[in-house]
Design a protein around this motif. Structure first.
Motif, PDB file in Angstrom:
ATOM      1  N   LEU A 125      55.229 -21.336 -23.996  1.00 18.82           N
ATOM      2  CA  LEU A 125      55.651 -20.344 -23.005  1.00 18.82           C
ATOM      3  C   LEU A 125      57.164 -20.323 -22.841  1.00 18.82           C
ATOM      4  O   LEU A 125      57.768 -19.258 -22.673  1.00 18.82           O
ATOM      5  N   VAL A 126      57.793 -21.482 -22.894  1.00 15.84           N
ATOM      6  CA  VAL A 126      59.256 -21.521 -22.795  1.00 15.84           C
ATOM      7  C   VAL A 126      59.888 -20.881 -24.029  1.00 15.84           C
ATOM      8  O   VAL A 126      60.917 -20.202 -23.930  1.00 15.84           O
ATOM      9  N   ALA A 175      58.690 -18.397 -25.688  1.00 17.33           N
ATOM     10  CA  ALA A 175      58.617 -16.948 -25.472  1.00 17.33           C
ATOM     11  C   ALA A 175      59.752 -16.473 -24.569  1.00 17.33           C
ATOM     12  O   ALA A 175      60.307 -15.387 -24.766  1.00 17.33           O
ATOM     13  N   GLY A 176      60.120 -17.267 -23.562  1.00 20.34           N
ATOM     14  CA  GLY A 176      61.240 -16.896 -22.710  1.00 20.34           C
ATOM     15  C   GLY A 176      62.579 -17.014 -23.416  1.00 20.34           C
ATOM     16  O   GLY A 176      63.502 -16.222 -23.156  1.00 20.34           O
ATOM     17  N   VAL A 198      65.331 -18.720 -18.559  1.00 19.60           N
ATOM     18  CA  VAL A 198      63.981 -19.089 -18.960  1.00 19.60           C
ATOM     19  C   VAL A 198      63.160 -19.576 -17.763  1.00 19.60           C
ATOM     20  O   VAL A 198      61.968 -19.901 -17.915  1.00 19.60           O
ATOM     21  N   PRO A 209      61.713 -18.061 -15.093  1.00 17.35           N
ATOM     22  CA  PRO A 209      60.425 -17.414 -14.774  1.00 17.35           C
ATOM     23  C   PRO A 209      59.275 -17.868 -15.658  1.00 17.35           C
ATOM     24  O   PRO A 209      58.190 -18.195 -15.160  1.00 17.35           O
ATOM     25  N   ALA A 210      59.487 -17.919 -16.965  1.00 21.44           N
ATOM     26  CA  ALA A 210      58.426 -18.379 -17.871  1.00 21.44           C
ATOM     27  C   ALA A 210      58.111 -19.842 -17.644  1.00 21.44           C
ATOM     28  O   ALA A 210      56.940 -20.259 -17.715  1.00 21.44           O
ATOM     29  N   VAL A 231      55.918 -20.301 -14.474  1.00 17.37           N
ATOM     30  CA  VAL A 231      54.523 -19.896 -14.723  1.00 17.37           C
ATOM     31  C   VAL A 231      53.790 -20.974 -15.520  1.00 17.37           C
ATOM     32  O   VAL A 231      52.642 -21.315 -15.218  1.00 17.37           O
ATOM     33  N   ALA A 232      54.461 -21.543 -16.517  1.00 19.05           N
ATOM     34  CA  ALA A 232      53.836 -22.602 -17.308  1.00 19.05           C
ATOM     35  C   ALA A 232      53.546 -23.835 -16.455  1.00 19.05           C
ATOM     36  O   ALA A 232      52.471 -24.433 -16.559  1.00 19.05           O
TER      37      ALA A 232
END
Length: 339
Positions: free
Chosen positions: A203-204, A206-207, A238, A240-241, A244-245
């Motif tokens: 996920l990180v 992707a950010g 990064v 926000p991502a 969420v993770a």
């Protein structure tokens, strides 16, 4: 006395324009509302079947006891007797020692594993984001542990932490990892971090891929080093991502059951979690107390999620932080430089 009759006649005033009414916001048409309801209805149906209905059933079952001998009639009850809040009273009373042990085990394992997974996941994301030969192979190897089922992962680590396993061979000691003690917690932490740290890294990553290279180029021109670029550019953009993770991993770790159950075993005081406690009660046909444990766990997870979203909800949206960071490091226009 003479009066003049050639006086100017009064000019008629123009009627005042009608006051403008406040504009109303356009409402959605019936067709749009029906389409929205039609699109949302499958999700609401799944949430009702998967979340709402089991929660209500568990709440109802927690108010009933275990069938046994009725002292008034002398016969065995054919159905579960209604006991009200006695199951909850027993949890915080007679069974309080085991409950609080499972509660602190759940909290400790969650905080420790999520903290380590966050640090290691960010490091994995930075490595996978860099351009070098063999990057695809590195990405695939990092994501392999996350793709392995938890049950299989637990069996693999049980073999590693065997008395004659790889862990004792590397440390040169004879530690019984799957018995009671802090080493059992350590075995669960190592196995869980190995498996789920790639999830946060994915996920990180992707950010990281959304961040423009111009921001880093502007920071290098301003003389910012690698550490300052990470702290002032990478981490805010990064965030926000990452949040969420961390939220997903926290909620998942609070419900931890299969990994300690397979790796260490059932009814082990060192690693018994709330989910394992509820399963043990249900396995012994005490469905009322099991449902009470499940409801308490649900409330605990809900409160953690609510506090996480309320405290960090604004940062999760990321409305101001990324824009402010881009404006800080992007090169200024020529007109601004000339001024």
């Amino acid at each position: 006395m003479v009066t003049t009759q050639n006086q100017a006649a009064p000019v008629p005033r123009a009627p005042a324009p009608p006051a403008e009414r406040p504009r109303r916001r356009p409402r959605a048409t019936s067709g749009t509302g029906r389409l929205a309801a039609l699109l949302v209805s499958p999700t609401l149906l799944v949430l009702t079947v998967v979340v709402l209905y089991p929660t209500l059933v568990a709440l109802k079952d927690s108010l009933y006891g275990t069938p046994g001998l009725n002292p008034k009639t002398g016969f065995v009850n054919e159905s579960d007797p209604f006991v009200g809040l006695q199951n909850y009273g027993a949890i915080f009373g007679a069974a309080g020692a085991r409950f609080w042990n499972a509660f602190w085990n759940t909290t400790f394992l969650t905080v420790t594993t999520v903290a380590l997974e966050t640090v290691i996941g960010i490091a994995m994301a930075l490595i996978m984001h860099r351009a070098f030969q063999g990057r695809a192979l590195v990405r695939a190897s990092i994501l392999v542990p996350w793709a392995i089922p938890t049950a299989v992962s637990g069996l693999l680590w049980r073999w590693i932490f065997n008395s004659n396993g790889v862990a004792n061979a590397l440390t040169g000691q004879h530690i019984l990892w799957t018995t009671e003690g802090f080493h059992a917690k350590l075995a669960v932490i190592i196995a869980d971090v190995w498996k789920t740290a790639p999830f946060i890294g994915l996920l990180v990553l992707a950010g990281l891929q959304v961040i423009s290279k111009e921001v880093y180029e502007a920071a290098r021109i301003d003389g910012a080093g690698a550490l300052r670029q990470f702290w002032n550019i990478t981490l805010p953009l990064v965030k926000p991502a990452l949040l969420v993770a961390v939220l997903f991993r926290t909620l998942d770790a609070l419900r931890m059951f299969d990994l300690p159950y397979i790796l260490i075993g059932a009814k082990k005081t060192s690693v018994e979690t709330l989910s394992m406690l509820a399963q043990d009660q249900a396995a012994n046909v005490r469905f009322g107390p099991a449902a009470a444990y499940a409801v308490i766990l649900f409330v605990y997870v809900f409160l953690i999620a609510l506090a996480f979203v309320r405290l960090l909800g604004a940062d999760v949206l990321g409305d101001d932080g990324p824009a402010r960071t881009r404006r800080r490091w992007l090169p200024r226009r020529r007109t601004e430089v000339a001024a």
